[in-house]
Write an enzyme that holds these catalytic residues in place. Structure first.
Site, PDB file in Angstrom:
ATOM      1  N   HIS A 187      52.378  14.027  53.388  1.00  0.00           N
ATOM      2  CA  HIS A 187      52.166  13.482  54.769  1.00  0.00           C
ATOM      3  C   HIS A 187      50.639  13.024  54.867  1.00  0.00           C
ATOM      4  CE1 HIS A 187      50.242  16.867  57.179  1.00  0.00           C
ATOM      5  NE2 HIS A 187      50.586  17.481  56.274  1.00  0.00           N
ATOM      6  N   CYS A 202      42.418  23.239  63.325  1.00  0.00           N
ATOM      7  CA  CYS A 202      42.819  23.460  64.841  1.00  0.00           C
ATOM      8  C   CYS A 202      44.092  23.944  65.037  1.00  0.00           C
ATOM      9  CB  CYS A 202      43.111  21.894  65.329  1.00  0.00           C
ATOM     10  SG  CYS A 202      43.477  21.735  67.027  1.00  0.00           S
TER      11      CYS A 202
HETATM   12  C1  LIG Z   1      46.457  19.304  55.140  1.00  0.00           C
HETATM   13  C2  LIG Z   1      46.047  20.122  53.944  1.00  0.00           C
HETATM   14  C3  LIG Z   1      46.526  21.148  53.419  1.00  0.00           C
HETATM   15  C4  LIG Z   1      48.015  21.461  54.032  1.00  0.00           C
HETATM   16  O1  LIG Z   1      49.281  20.573  53.781  1.00  0.00           O
HETATM   17  P1  LIG Z   1      50.321  20.619  54.381  1.00  0.00           P
HETATM   18  O2  LIG Z   1      51.208  19.714  53.625  1.00  0.00           O
HETATM   19  O3  LIG Z   1      50.104  20.154  55.683  1.00  0.00           O
HETATM   20  O4  LIG Z   1      50.924  22.219  54.252  1.00  0.00           O
HETATM   21  C5  LIG Z   1      46.289  22.136  52.240  1.00  0.00           C
HETATM   22  N1  LIG Z   1      44.890  21.504  51.913  1.00  0.00           N
HETATM   23  C6  LIG Z   1      44.080  20.455  52.366  1.00  0.00           C
HETATM   24  C7  LIG Z   1      42.891  20.361  51.756  1.00  0.00           C
HETATM   25  C8  LIG Z   1      44.670  19.709  53.412  1.00  0.00           C
HETATM   26  O5  LIG Z   1      44.051  18.836  53.749  1.00  0.00           O
END
Ligand SMILES: *Cc1c(COP(=O)(O)O)cnc(C)c1O
Length: 385
Positions: free
Chosen positions: A197, A321
């Site tokens: 995402h 957050c």
């Molecule tokens: C968004 C993010 C995650 C988590 O990923 P998800 O698919 O939302 O669980 C992990 N590490 C970093 C650096 C992120 O920006």
């Protein structure tokens, strides 16, 4: 609305959504089934695995589908270190909570976790890793690009140090894929986390690259899907969408990077020129192409966010957050920022569908909102805004 929170999540691309729909409608089979429905689903997963692998120059057999970046990080930590109870794990102070929280938990289980410091630009110093490594080290995990300040870490050097000592090296590349050209072979990586995402794919899907020859233990047990490493019926539509998002990210990598850089540089230069008492945080050059992280002295970042939202701009302070409770940024703390600097921080992250007009509009609104907040700031006397 002007959406400038692409580090938190991105809009799903139309082509990605279209690729997914057949697997939510008529092609609903379970990939483990022997019949045609099952075979078609299995085939779709194979194609996606190849698309994901190609983005980072891995072999499809080295791609393990997970529910996202968080699960990929947890799998690489627990999956590697569990075999060596009490061993040392080396990470950094500026990791995402999806690394820091499992690490805290591993500390409770008796593991020796070392958190490497960073300099005031948010960068880990490779010699500090060399010093922290000992005989008992089972894993090193350092993020590729920081989600708050955008600093890109010296991954190739860090991986090389680990390779010499034959210690597995993992990187959380969730913010880096699709924004930096990544070749896992050239970089000498053992494990790499990805999330869909953040690259215009659906939520709840991601992958862990596990280099051939690196053995991990599963953290989820059941029907034995994903070669027994990640049980649970595959999320076929999400996997297909993630594959498509990776294919698009790879095909458009060069144009996407130059577009984001152009937007980012235009935005940050204009803000620094038009608004007084603002600093750009993170590394000036070694930074993600979509990240602008700023400190507005005398302004409360949360007030700023609310005002921006009222004026049609979606931004972030950058710090985690969790369930809408803002914590003081551990990243900025590690970079040696004062409480006041941390409070005045704002993260603007551009995406591939933002426009130059939006950048102009953002600066106009930001200038106005910052002036408004500074007019009632308790620090009014301290600075001459
Ligand atoms: C968004 C993010 C995650 C988590 O990923 P998800 O698919 O939302 O669980 C992990 N590490 C970093 C650096 C992120 O920006």
């Amino acid at each position: 609305m002007i959406y400038l929170d692409n580090a938190a999540s991105t809009q799903i691309s139309g082509d990605v959504l279209d690729s997914m729909l057949p697997y939510l409608r008529e092609q609903f089979g379970n990939p483990s089934s022997i019949h045609r429905y099952g075979r078609l689903a299995q085939k779709a997963i194979s194609k996606a695995r190849k698309q994901v692998a190609e983005l980072i120059n891995a072999d499809p057999s080295e791609i393990l589908f997970t529910s996202g970046g968080t699960e990929s990080n947890n799998t690489s930590l627990y999956g590697i270190v569990k075999k060596n109870p009490g061993s040392r794990i080396i990470t950094s102070l500026i990791e995402h909570d999806a690394i820091l929280e499992p690490c805290k938990n591993l500390e409770k289980e008796g593991f020796d976790v070392v958190y490497l410091p960073v300099n005031n630009l948010g960068m880990v110093d490779p010699p500090s890793l060399e010093k922290a490594l000992n005989e008992n080290t089972s894993l090193v995990s350092i993020m590729f690009g920081n989600n708050e300040v955008g600093t890109i870490e010296p991954i190739s050097e860090l991986a090389k140090i680990c390779k010499e000592k034959q210690i597995p090296f993992h990187t959380d590349a969730v913010q880096a894929i699709g924004k930096i050209s990544i070749d896992v072979k050239e970089l000498g990586l053992d494990l790499l986390s990805m999330s869909s995402h953040k690259i215009n794919g659906p939520k709840g899907i991601g992958a862990l690259y596990v280099k051939k020859g690196i053995s991990i233990d599963p953290i989820i047990f059941g029907g034995g899907q994903e070669k027994g490493l990640r049980s649970g019926t595959e999320n076929v539509a999400n996997i297909v969408g993630f594959g498509k998002a990776c294919e698009l990210a790879r095909k458009n990598l060069v144009t996407n990077i130059s577009k984001m850089k152009e937007l980012r540089d235009y935005l940050s230069k204009k803000i620094l020129k038009e608004i007084p008492c603002v600093t750009l945080n993170g590394h000036p050059e070694k930074r993600l192409p979509n990240n602008v992280h700023l400190t507005f002295l005398g302004v409360n970042g949360e007030d700023l966010l609310i005002k921006l939202d009222e004026n049609g701009i979606a931004a972030s302070t950058g710090s985690a957050c969790s369930v809408q409770i803002q914590k003081a940024s551990h990243v900025l703390q590690a970079m040696g920022f004062s409480h006041e600097q941390i409070t005045g921080s704002l993260r603007l992250t551009v995406g591939i569908s933002n426009t130059m007009e939006e950048m102009d509009e953002t600066v106009k609104i930001l200038k106005h909102v910052v002036e408004e907040l500074r007019a009632v700031s308790p620090f009014k006397e301290k600075y001459s805004f």
